[in-house]
Each structure stands twice: as C-alpha cells, then as structure tokens.
Design a protein around this motif. Structure first.
Motif, mmCIF file in Angstrom:
data_model
loop_
_atom_site.group_PDB
_atom_site.id
_atom_site.type_symbol
_atom_site.label_atom_id
_atom_site.label_comp_id
_atom_site.label_asym_id
_atom_site.label_seq_id
_atom_site.Cartn_x
_atom_site.Cartn_y
_atom_site.Cartn_z
ATOM 1 N N HIS A 69 0.903 -1.157 0.061
ATOM 2 C CA HIS A 69 -0.093 -0.087 -0.213
ATOM 3 C C HIS A 69 1.049 1.239 -0.033
ATOM 4 N N GLU A 70 0.627 2.118 -1.009
ATOM 5 C CA GLU A 70 1.480 3.295 -1.293
ATOM 6 C C GLU A 70 1.177 4.453 0.012
ATOM 7 N N TRP A 71 1.408 4.477 1.019
ATOM 8 C CA TRP A 71 1.129 5.361 1.962
ATOM 9 C C TRP A 71 1.583 6.845 1.620
ATOM 10 N N ALA A 72 2.434 6.895 0.919
ATOM 11 C CA ALA A 72 2.938 8.374 0.391
ATOM 12 C C ALA A 72 2.148 9.019 -0.493
ATOM 13 N N VAL A 220 3.197 21.876 4.868
ATOM 14 C CA VAL A 220 4.647 21.388 5.176
ATOM 15 C C VAL A 220 5.040 20.508 3.939
ATOM 16 N N VAL A 221 4.504 19.819 3.222
ATOM 17 C CA VAL A 221 5.047 19.124 2.127
ATOM 18 C C VAL A 221 5.260 20.241 1.109
ATOM 19 N N ALA A 222 4.645 21.373 0.839
ATOM 20 C CA ALA A 222 5.033 22.287 -0.168
ATOM 21 C C ALA A 222 6.379 22.793 0.154
ATOM 22 N N LEU A 223 6.864 22.882 1.398
ATOM 23 C CA LEU A 223 7.890 23.329 1.858
ATOM 24 C C LEU A 223 9.074 22.306 1.981
ATOM 25 N N ARG A 224 8.793 21.150 2.071
ATOM 26 C CA ARG A 224 9.743 19.987 2.344
ATOM 27 C C ARG A 224 9.028 18.675 1.541
ATOM 28 N N PRO A 225 9.403 18.898 0.185
ATOM 29 C CA PRO A 225 8.812 17.757 -0.614
ATOM 30 C C PRO A 225 9.298 16.398 -0.322
ATOM 31 N N GLN A 226 10.485 16.051 0.434
ATOM 32 C CA GLN A 226 10.940 14.948 1.085
ATOM 33 C C GLN A 226 9.993 14.386 1.767
ATOM 34 N N LEU A 230 4.042 12.409 4.758
ATOM 35 C CA LEU A 230 3.062 13.158 5.787
ATOM 36 C C LEU A 230 1.733 13.358 4.868
ATOM 37 N N ASP A 231 1.855 13.858 3.582
ATOM 38 C CA ASP A 231 0.551 14.103 2.751
ATOM 39 C C ASP A 231 -0.371 12.995 2.771
ATOM 40 N N GLY A 232 0.375 11.902 2.356
ATOM 41 C CA GLY A 232 -0.495 10.885 2.281
ATOM 42 C C GLY A 232 -1.151 10.130 3.521
ATOM 43 N N VAL A 233 -0.351 10.210 4.588
ATOM 44 C CA VAL A 233 -1.153 9.847 5.953
ATOM 45 C C VAL A 233 -2.143 10.704 6.437
ATOM 46 N N SER A 234 -1.854 12.139 6.265
ATOM 47 C CA SER A 234 -2.711 13.122 6.717
ATOM 48 C C SER A 234 -4.009 12.986 6.022
#
Length: 262
Positions: A69-72, A220-226, A230-234
C-alpha cells in the motif's frame, strides 16, 4: 342463598374484569407493528451510515488487497487507470456517495426547519456528487502530467491539466461540502440541547481537526517535498474524520421524523 348470591357476584366481577374492550387487541397489534417499523428503520439508517463510512475510507479495504500500500501517495493517485486498486477504490467511492444520498431525505425530515438544515443536507449532497465526479474524472495516469498549468507551449489548453483541475476541483467540493455539513449541524442544534445528540460536538471537532491537519500537511510538504509520506497519511486521517460524520448523518437519519415539516 346469601353465600350463593355473593359467589355469583364474585364470578360476575371476574368475568367483567376478564372481558376485553372491543378494539384493544387491534390497537395493541398496531402499536407493536409501529414499534417494529421504527426499530427496523433506525437499524437500516445506522447500518447504511456505517457501511457508507467504511466504503468512503476505502484505503482500509485496499489494505486487504495483496501488494504494498503506497502510504506516501494520496488515494486519488491510487485511483488512476492502471493501478492495481483503481477499480476497487473508484467503485467504493461511488457506492459510498450513493448510500449517502439515500440518507438525505431522512436527515432533512429529522432536523428542525432552518437555513442551517439546508446547508447540512446540501453540503452532504455536494460531498456525494463531488465524490462521484472525482471517481469518474481521475487524475492523469502520468503523475507529472498537467502539472505545468493549463496552457502548453503552443498556447492550447492542455487536456491533462484540465483533467487534473477537474479532479482536484470535484475533490475539494466533496471534502468542503462534508465539512460545511458538519459545521451547519452544530450551528443548527447548538442552542437546542434537547435535540442535540451528545456526540455531535466531539464529532464536529474531529472533522475540523482532520481538516486542519490535512491543510497543515499540505503546507509542510510544499516546503519539504521529501516529507511526502506526511501528505498521504494526513489525507487518510482526514478521510477517517469525514467517515465519522457519515456515521453521524446516519444517526440523525435514524431519528424519528419531526411532526411538523415545511
């Protein structure tokens, strides 16, 4: 003779006490049938809400499918054509939306007349319709397609960008509608303690928290793409909070209709 007369009166009184008033048996059966109907109606709406909630949080179902499952990745990415779970996820999205639409007449009938009631029902309808459209118009199969804007170098509209914009727009409509529905329910019932269920405040708070977490993760992901995980889990956390409101709408639909409607 006195004893016999007294015994006769006793027997007569017993007979009168045992006699049935005409129609009482029919009324009792009608009341019993009405209670059975109300009980089955309540069970149906509660079950429908629970099933719709599970179908909406369909990443839980995807966990049962063999394979990683691709959580990201956001769930929308997993619904693109060619993905192993695309058909499953899109089908469950549509089924959840249809079940939610079927609840709305009962939700409306159970709530007091107010413009807030219209927003409760309208927001939930937007959630369902937006979900159906988002399932029909998926993101492009290429994750990078359409990310450069609506205009290509030839100044023509990019179909992939239009598709991405349409999907994102309907997804926002769906989520925003459900958040608005929950907020409107609180505004409608906050000053009606006798009609406000105890769970309403906590559920609305959970929905608001899920929305805040998702927006914060996007920033956060926009500032830290790595930190893509976090985006997928949220997003999945927000889906669970919206599923809580799907269950809540089922509980409202299960309430008896109000006597006065307009």
């Amino acid at each position: 003779m006195a004893v016999g007369s007294g015994g006769g009166r006793v027997l007569q009184d017993d007979a009168l006490r045992g006699a049935r008033v005409p129609g009482t048996g029919v009324l009792a059966r009608c009341r019993s049938a009405a209670r059975a109907v109300l009980t089955s109606r309540r069970t149906l709406h509660l079950a429908t809400g629970a099933v719709a909630a599970v179908l909406y949080s369909n990443f839980l179902i995807d966990l049962l499918v063999p394979g990683p499952h691709e959580w990201a990745q956001q769930v929308s990415v997993l619904e693109t054509p060619g993905h192993r779970s695309a058909l499953l996820l899109r089908t469950t999205d549509v089924l959840a939306a249809l079940l939610e639409l079927s609840q709305l007449p009962a939700v409306r009938a159970a709530l007091p007349v107010s413009r807030w009631r219209g927003l409760v029902v309208g927001g939930a309808a937007a959630f369902a319709l937006g979900g159906i459209l988002a399932a029909a118009v998926t993101l492009p199969a290429d994750p990078l397609a359409g990310t450069d804007g609506l205009l290509t170098a030839s100044s023509a509209l990019d179909p992939e960008a239009l598709r991405r914009a349409a999907h994102d727009g309907t997804s926002i409509l769906s989520v925003g509608g459900m958040v608005a529905s929950a907020g409107a329910a609180w505004m409608l019932l906050r000053r009606r303690p006798r009609e406000r269920p105890r769970w309403l405040g906590p559920v609305v708070t959970v929905v608001a928290a899920g929305c805040a977490v998702e927006l914060g993760a996007d920033l956060v992901v926009a500032l830290r793409p790595q930190w893509q995980l976090l985006d997928g889990v949220s997003q999945r956390a927000q889906m669970l909070t919206l599923s809580a409101w799907v269950v809540g709408l089922g509980a409202i639909a299960a309430r008896p209709p109000r006597a006065v409607e307009s």
